[in-house]
Design a protein around this motif. Structure first.
Motif, mmCIF file in Angstrom:
data_model
loop_
_atom_site.group_PDB
_atom_site.id
_atom_site.type_symbol
_atom_site.label_atom_id
_atom_site.label_comp_id
_atom_site.label_asym_id
_atom_site.label_seq_id
_atom_site.Cartn_x
_atom_site.Cartn_y
_atom_site.Cartn_z
ATOM 1 N N ASN A 98 0.849 -1.183 0.000
ATOM 2 C CA ASN A 98 0.000 0.000 0.000
ATOM 3 C C ASN A 98 0.884 1.231 0.000
ATOM 4 O O ASN A 98 1.707 1.409 0.912
ATOM 5 C CB ASN A 98 -0.915 0.016 1.224
ATOM 6 N N GLY A 99 0.720 2.060 -1.016
ATOM 7 C CA GLY A 99 1.560 3.252 -1.080
ATOM 8 C C GLY A 99 1.352 4.034 -2.361
ATOM 9 O O GLY A 99 0.387 3.830 -3.091
ATOM 10 N N ARG A 100 2.301 4.950 -2.617
ATOM 11 C CA ARG A 100 2.266 5.767 -3.822
ATOM 12 C C ARG A 100 3.512 5.487 -4.649
ATOM 13 O O ARG A 100 4.618 5.446 -4.109
ATOM 14 C CB ARG A 100 2.250 7.258 -3.469
ATOM 15 N N LEU A 101 3.313 5.328 -5.947
ATOM 16 C CA LEU A 101 4.444 5.042 -6.816
ATOM 17 C C LEU A 101 5.264 6.282 -7.122
ATOM 18 O O LEU A 101 6.471 6.199 -7.369
ATOM 19 C CB LEU A 101 3.979 4.391 -8.117
ATOM 20 N N SER A 102 4.618 7.445 -7.116
ATOM 21 C CA SER A 102 5.358 8.662 -7.417
ATOM 22 C C SER A 102 4.730 9.822 -6.662
ATOM 23 O O SER A 102 3.630 9.719 -6.119
ATOM 24 C CB SER A 102 5.351 8.941 -8.918
ATOM 25 N N SER A 103 5.431 10.952 -6.659
ATOM 26 C CA SER A 103 4.932 12.157 -5.980
ATOM 27 C C SER A 103 3.762 12.779 -6.737
ATOM 28 O O SER A 103 3.059 13.622 -6.194
ATOM 29 C CB SER A 103 6.068 13.173 -5.830
ATOM 30 N N PHE A 104 3.554 12.355 -7.976
ATOM 31 C CA PHE A 104 2.461 12.918 -8.773
ATOM 32 C C PHE A 104 1.136 12.209 -8.491
ATOM 33 O O PHE A 104 0.093 12.647 -8.970
ATOM 34 C CB PHE A 104 2.792 12.804 -10.261
ATOM 35 N N VAL A 105 1.191 11.126 -7.736
ATOM 36 C CA VAL A 105 -0.027 10.391 -7.382
ATOM 37 C C VAL A 105 -0.610 11.010 -6.121
ATOM 38 O O VAL A 105 0.115 11.241 -5.147
ATOM 39 C CB VAL A 105 0.285 8.903 -7.152
ATOM 40 N N SER A 106 -1.923 11.249 -6.143
ATOM 41 C CA SER A 106 -2.531 12.030 -5.069
ATOM 42 C C SER A 106 -2.876 11.210 -3.835
ATOM 43 O O SER A 106 -3.113 11.781 -2.763
ATOM 44 C CB SER A 106 -3.799 12.714 -5.584
ATOM 45 N N ARG A 107 -2.944 9.889 -3.975
ATOM 46 C CA ARG A 107 -3.305 9.076 -2.817
ATOM 47 C C ARG A 107 -2.650 7.704 -2.907
ATOM 48 O O ARG A 107 -2.034 7.366 -3.907
ATOM 49 C CB ARG A 107 -4.825 8.913 -2.731
ATOM 50 N N GLU A 108 -2.792 6.943 -1.814
ATOM 51 C CA GLU A 108 -2.240 5.596 -1.781
ATOM 52 C C GLU A 108 -3.147 4.612 -2.524
ATOM 53 O O GLU A 108 -4.364 4.779 -2.563
ATOM 54 C CB GLU A 108 -2.073 5.117 -0.332
#
Length: 122
Positions: A98-108
């Motif tokens: 569970n997480g974000r692949l990049s800083s451009f993704v707004s949520r997990e």
């Protein structure tokens, strides 16, 4: 995108051990939790063990004292050491990140492996 590749399942006898591994094909910008779930035939998928980025660990009551979850951040990999296996541990085991692949993704988001079969004979 990311792929989670599991390995280590198999057929064992009761009392034996297995070690599952789950490796992500890339690193995450932010990884909150890594976990293992399992699903037996006719049953819902349920949490077996999880570990947070800070190292907090939780286990299902049925596996406490027998299973150990660990991770290697440098390899983007989570492990599940399963000792003293019982027939009721038979299931398909899935890893979950569970997480974000990049800083451009707004949520997990939740990411899942393809599953690995664990069969324990009595």
């Amino acid at each position: 995108q990311v792929q989670l590749v599991e390995s280590g399942g198999g057929l064992v006898q009761a009392g034996e051990s297995l070690r599952l591994s789950c490796a992500a094909s890339r690193s995450f910008f932010r990884l909150n939790t890594m976990g293992w779930y399992r699903q037996a035939p006719g049953k819902q998928r349920g949490l077996v063990a999880s570990i947070t980025s800070g190292g907090d660990i939780s286990y299902a009551d049925s596996v406490k004292g027998r299973f150990t979850i660990s991770k290697d951040n440098s390899k983007n990999t989570v492990y599940l050491q399963m000792n003293n296996l019982k027939p009721e541990d038979t299931a398909v085991y899935y890893c979950n990140y569970n997480g974000r692949l990049s800083s451009f993704v707004s949520r997990e988001y939740d990411y899942w492996g393809q599953g690995t079969q664990v069969t324990v004979s009595s």
